[in-house]
Design an enzyme around this catalytic site. Structure first.
Site, mmCIF file in Angstrom:
data_model
loop_
_atom_site.group_PDB
_atom_site.id
_atom_site.type_symbol
_atom_site.label_atom_id
_atom_site.label_comp_id
_atom_site.label_asym_id
_atom_site.label_seq_id
_atom_site.Cartn_x
_atom_site.Cartn_y
_atom_site.Cartn_z
ATOM 1 C CB ALA A 23 37.235 36.014 33.621
ATOM 2 C CB VAL A 77 32.724 37.037 38.198
ATOM 3 C CG1 VAL A 77 31.939 37.849 37.239
ATOM 4 C CG2 VAL A 77 32.423 35.545 37.665
ATOM 5 C CE LYS A 78 40.152 42.928 37.001
ATOM 6 N NZ LYS A 78 41.342 42.784 36.311
ATOM 7 C CB VAL A 79 32.123 42.555 39.668
ATOM 8 C CG1 VAL A 79 30.855 43.496 39.229
ATOM 9 C CG2 VAL A 79 31.615 41.005 38.957
#
Length: 219
Positions: free
Chosen positions: A60, A86-88
């Protein structure tokens, strides 16, 4: 190599799951919009629906680009479901946030990786996954598969635990090449994965088998 599907379309996710090949999902705001999902609350609820369909990790993506914003948004996304990753983005504040998330046991996917140097920094910060963009590297007349090979070699030598998630996969050949180059995962649209099933000799062979059967077993 594992398969992630790059979509927000629930029907496509279900189809990949029913094929028995689905290991996870990657998505982003653009894919959400493409599926008609807009507005923060609707996006959050859609992530929950995806996570209910998938046993594996679901990436996400954060919208913030400052470290405080990335951390705040990432912690909230991670709270939505236990399999949220968590996509950073690969930026300085993104690396700071990945280091923080790693210390808190929150899994991360460092996206928009285009060089081995970036892959090293992300791994040092504790990223769970990195996403090198194969097709986009090819678009600028460099070799996306060679980048996967280089990262895989470095990670093996240095014994980094970060997994290589090959992204921007344009065709079935890219999947095969990424597997050979050492990618742990390929993420791509369902139609690209389905392309692995197709071969003209398979189709011709099946047609011949059926034709021969019909000759010996007329209606």
């Amino acid at each position: 190599m594992r398969f992630f599907i790059d979509t927000a379309d629930l029907d496509q996710i279900e189809e990949a799951r029913d094929l028995g090949i689905l290991d996870g999902v990657t998505t982003n705001p653009s894919l959400m919009a493409k599926s008609g999902i807009t507005g923060a609350k609707n996006i959050e609820e859609h992530y929950k629906k995806i996570c209910q369909l998938v046993d594996g990790d679901v990436s996400a993506e954060v919208i913030a680009t400052d470290v405080k914003g990335i951390i705040s948004e990432g912690e909230y996304l991670a709270s939505l479901a236990p399999n949220i990753v968590v996509k950073v983005p690969m930026i300085k504040d993104g690396i700071k946030a990945i280091s923080y998330f790693s210390s808190k046991g929150i899994k991360t996917n460092c996206t928009l990786v285009f060089s081995a140097g970036q892959a090293i920094i992300a791994a040092k910060a504790g990223a769970s996954y990195i996403s090198p963009f194969v097709g986009r590297v090819d678009d600028i007349n460099w070799d996306g598969i060679a980048l996967i090979e280089e990262i895989a070699e470095i990670y093996a030598i240095q014994m980094f635990e970060t997994e290589i998630l090959a992204a921007s996969i344009r065709n079935a050949r890219h999947i095969v090449q990424s597997a050979k180059a050492g990618a742990d995962i390929a993420t791509c649209p369902l139609h690209t994965i389905m392309g692995l099933l197709k071969h003209p000799l398979t189709e011709n062979g099946l047609e011949k088998f059926l034709a021969d059967y019909r000759k010996g077993n007329p209606a």
